[in-house]
Scaffold this motif. Sequence first.
Motif, PDB file in Angstrom:
ATOM      1  N   ASP A   1      29.203   3.762  29.046  1.00 19.72           N
ATOM      2  CA  ASP A   1      28.806   4.622  30.161  1.00 19.72           C
ATOM      3  C   ASP A   1      28.947   4.234  31.498  1.00 19.72           C
ATOM      4  O   ASP A   1      28.051   4.011  32.211  1.00 19.72           O
ATOM      5  CB  ASP A   1      27.343   4.749  29.433  1.00 19.72           C
TER       6      ASP A   1
ATOM      7  N   LYS B   1      22.061   2.854  45.708  1.00 13.81           N
ATOM      8  CA  LYS B   1      20.911   1.958  44.701  1.00 13.81           C
ATOM      9  C   LYS B   1      19.840   1.296  45.523  1.00 13.81           C
ATOM     10  O   LYS B   1      18.828   1.096  44.925  1.00 13.81           O
ATOM     11  CB  LYS B   1      21.959   0.793  43.982  1.00 13.81           C
TER      12      LYS B   1
ATOM     13  N   MET C   1      18.889   3.438  34.364  1.00 15.86           N
ATOM     14  CA  MET C   1      19.912   4.326  33.680  1.00 15.86           C
ATOM     15  C   MET C   1      19.383   5.318  32.901  1.00 15.86           C
ATOM     16  O   MET C   1      18.040   5.340  32.495  1.00 15.86           O
ATOM     17  CB  MET C   1      21.180   3.394  32.862  1.00 15.86           C
ATOM     18  N   ASN C   2      20.062   6.102  32.279  1.00 12.42           N
ATOM     19  CA  ASN C   2      19.661   7.205  31.436  1.00 12.42           C
ATOM     20  C   ASN C   2      20.561   7.473  30.527  1.00 12.42           C
ATOM     21  O   ASN C   2      21.644   7.956  30.486  1.00 12.42           O
ATOM     22  CB  ASN C   2      19.415   8.587  32.177  1.00 12.42           C
TER      23      ASN C   2
ATOM     24  N   ASN D   1      20.698   7.143  38.301  1.00 10.30           N
ATOM     25  CA  ASN D   1      21.096   6.436  36.877  1.00 10.30           C
ATOM     26  C   ASN D   1      22.374   5.926  36.868  1.00 10.30           C
ATOM     27  O   ASN D   1      23.331   6.473  37.249  1.00 10.30           O
ATOM     28  CB  ASN D   1      20.582   7.071  35.928  1.00 10.30           C
ATOM     29  N   GLY D   2      22.457   4.735  36.363  1.00 13.45           N
ATOM     30  CA  GLY D   2      23.823   4.332  35.897  1.00 13.45           C
ATOM     31  C   GLY D   2      24.161   2.911  36.410  1.00 13.45           C
ATOM     32  O   GLY D   2      23.618   2.566  37.480  1.00 13.45           O
ATOM     33  N   ILE D   3      25.019   2.114  35.690  1.00 12.85           N
ATOM     34  CA  ILE D   3      25.479   0.785  35.918  1.00 12.85           C
ATOM     35  C   ILE D   3      26.956   0.803  35.501  1.00 12.85           C
ATOM     36  O   ILE D   3      27.429   1.586  34.811  1.00 12.85           O
ATOM     37  CB  ILE D   3      24.667  -0.275  34.883  1.00 12.85           C
TER      38      ILE D   3
END
Length: 434
Positions: free
Chosen positions: A314, A323, A286-287, A332-334
């Motif tokens: 987020d 992914k 993630m960012n 990026n990201g969850i």
Amino acid sequence: MSELLILNGRLVDPAAGIDEPRDLLVREGRVVAVETPGAFAAVEAAETIDAAGCIVAPGFVDVHVHLREPGQTWKESIATGTAAAAAGGFTTVVAMPNTVPVNDTAESLRWMLDPARGSQVNLFAMPAATLGSMGVTLSDYATLAAAGAVGFTDDGKPVLEDHVMRAALLTSGRLGLVVSQHAEDTRLTGGCSMNHGAVAFRLGLRGMTVEAETRIVERDIRLLREIEAEDGVRGRLHVQHVSTARAMDAIRAAKADGLHVTCEVAPHHFTLTDEAIGDFNTNAKMNPPLRIESDRLAMIAALLDGTVDCIATDHAPHARHEKEVEFERAPNGITGLETALGLALRVLHREHGMSLTRVVELMSANPARIVKLGGRGALSPGSYADLAIFDAGAEWNYAAAASKSNSKNSPFDGAPMLGQVRATVVGGRVVFRG
């Protein structure tokens, strides 16, 4: 009959200073009375919820979610993302603008907020701070505010140029709205896919340094000082997903100086470190990235001492095929809406002694105040009847496959949780039962 009764629960309402057994009477979408148990014995309601053994709290407010609609509905839609929100006890979410096309006009904002999108909870949005989120020209803040914007952000990208960010803070400050900043100096992070440190070295990956986050936070605080001193305007800066101790120290100092700076921390940043990446687990990408243990503990300390204003997820859904690629190529990201409460109670409440009142405040009253959602984040008479009812002692394990979200990209699949949502009520209507 339009009444809803909620009986036998423990009301935790930080805004009202209440942590006691209370019964609530709801009518026409509003809380009309909060009384000691038994006071409504003679009331015949259309629906009754027995909240025995549960916490009754103001519905949670998430000021940072990605709902992917329009343009990327294979990842998420407004309907599925807000269904996940309801399952997590969230009754209000604020959508980010990095849709396709970017939400940067009053027309796109009205389209997103239209009930036809099928939102299961209260939906608000922060349109782009600059046109196309390109960081060059401000979007039309006054027109967007009139159309319902609760702030402005280029989230996913920083407003990098000093003169543009200064103009954003000045213009939004005059409207009394926040600029919500993704603090990343992208001039320092090109080609980076995780935190700079020992784990990145072991994996052979280029890492994002602490300076990339800190420089933007310090720059934005300097701009706040300038516009207050030179223009007489009190700007409102909200720093998104803070992840480093140095950035948090800068925010703490700015608050002590009386500047209007608020900030959020995401559950993954107070729960995990970069060790969770293991052997290139893209669901831990993630960012800003997962940091080292000292940064994680600094986020917890700031949550405990009041420096952090709210918890925000987020929530960033991605399809499985996106992914399941090489780590550096993965987005990026969850996802995070269904695990936020369980992680906050497990890590902050049980492991670090945070009171239930403080957890609820971080997830309801405080975020509602940041984006000026009057009548939400509290359960006093006259407030909107937005409630989260949860068993604070329930232990369970999160199963990503059972998520209400379209996407299942969570590093917490199978992880232990504490506290489980039993019901979520939005405007007096039950939208989720656990």
